[in-house]
Design a protein around this motif. Sequence first.
Motif, PDB file in Angstrom:
ATOM      1  N   CYS A   5       0.843  -1.199   0.000  1.00 16.53           N
ATOM      2  CA  CYS A   5       0.000   0.000   0.000  1.00 16.53           C
ATOM      3  C   CYS A   5       0.876   1.245   0.000  1.00 16.53           C
ATOM      4  CB  CYS A   5      -0.904   0.000   1.230  1.00 16.53           C
ATOM      5  SG  CYS A   5      -1.891   1.503   1.409  1.00 16.53           S
ATOM      6  N   ASP A  15      -6.600  -8.689  -3.027  1.00 18.74           N
ATOM      7  CA  ASP A  15      -8.029  -8.673  -2.682  1.00 18.74           C
ATOM      8  C   ASP A  15      -8.359  -7.478  -1.797  1.00 18.74           C
ATOM      9  OD1 ASP A  15      -8.302 -11.035  -4.074  1.00 18.74           O
ATOM     10  OD2 ASP A  15      -8.184 -12.294  -2.273  1.00 18.74           O
ATOM     11  N   ASN A  16      -7.365  -6.930  -1.106  1.00 21.46           N
ATOM     12  CA  ASN A  16      -7.559  -5.788  -0.214  1.00 21.46           C
ATOM     13  C   ASN A  16      -7.419  -4.447  -0.926  1.00 21.46           C
ATOM     14  OD1 ASN A  16      -7.974  -7.350   2.085  1.00 21.46           O
ATOM     15  ND2 ASN A  16      -5.792  -7.628   2.352  1.00 21.46           N
ATOM     16  N   PHE A  17      -7.298  -4.468  -2.253  1.00 21.41           N
ATOM     17  CA  PHE A  17      -7.174  -3.266  -3.054  1.00 21.41           C
ATOM     18  C   PHE A  17      -8.330  -3.202  -4.039  1.00 21.41           C
ATOM     19  CE2 PHE A  17      -2.960  -4.137  -1.569  1.00 21.41           C
ATOM     20  CZ  PHE A  17      -2.353  -2.901  -1.413  1.00 21.41           C
ATOM     21  N   TYR A  18      -8.748  -1.983  -4.381  1.00 16.78           N
ATOM     22  CA  TYR A  18      -9.768  -1.820  -5.406  1.00 16.78           C
ATOM     23  C   TYR A  18      -9.138  -2.055  -6.772  1.00 16.78           C
ATOM     24  CZ  TYR A  18     -12.866   0.291  -1.979  1.00 16.78           C
ATOM     25  OH  TYR A  18     -13.665   0.512  -0.885  1.00 16.78           O
ATOM     26  N   CYS A  34      -4.631   0.490  -0.250  1.00 14.66           N
ATOM     27  CA  CYS A  34      -5.534  -0.565   0.201  1.00 14.66           C
ATOM     28  C   CYS A  34      -6.906   0.054   0.481  1.00 14.66           C
ATOM     29  CB  CYS A  34      -4.973  -1.274   1.422  1.00 14.66           C
ATOM     30  SG  CYS A  34      -4.772  -0.253   2.885  1.00 14.66           S
ATOM     31  N   LYS A  35      -7.919  -0.767   0.616  1.00 12.80           N
ATOM     32  CA  LYS A  35      -9.282  -0.265   0.769  1.00 12.80           C
ATOM     33  C   LYS A  35      -9.451   0.668   1.970  1.00 12.80           C
ATOM     34  CE  LYS A  35     -11.488  -3.923  -1.841  1.00 12.80           C
ATOM     35  NZ  LYS A  35     -12.408  -5.049  -1.849  1.00 12.80           N
ATOM     36  N   HIS A  38      -7.685   3.911   1.164  1.00 11.75           N
ATOM     37  CA  HIS A  38      -8.384   4.604   0.088  1.00 11.75           C
ATOM     38  C   HIS A  38      -9.599   5.351   0.633  1.00 11.75           C
ATOM     39  CE1 HIS A  38      -9.514   5.356  -4.067  1.00 11.75           C
ATOM     40  NE2 HIS A  38     -10.750   5.042  -3.740  1.00 11.75           N
ATOM     41  N   GLN A  39     -10.334   4.719   1.543  1.00 14.61           N
ATOM     42  CA  GLN A  39     -11.492   5.372   2.159  1.00 14.61           C
ATOM     43  C   GLN A  39     -11.057   6.605   2.937  1.00 14.61           C
ATOM     44  OE1 GLN A  39     -14.665   4.653   1.710  1.00 14.61           O
ATOM     45  NE2 GLN A  39     -14.143   2.982   0.352  1.00 14.61           N
TER      46      GLN A  39
END
Length: 70
Positions: A5, A15-18, A34-35, A38-39
């Motif tokens: 990340c 899987d933990n990334f968009y 990572c998700k 990113h949020q």
Amino acid sequence: MIKTCKLCLEEKSTDNFYSFYDKWSDKKYVGARCKPCHQQYKRDSATTARNRKAEKLQLRYGLTFEQWEQ
């Protein structure tokens, strides 16, 4: 597949990334953050609609977004 990340510098599964799709090049990409990061990035970004509105309210009327909501 493992990816690092950009913000938290932790190695995580893809899987933990968009994932993003570019129709012009017909390729799929995995995001740099990572998700959860990113949020957080989207909440803090100055380009989100809420943050742009909060900036305008502060400049024009001296109000915070929470004061305007009330």
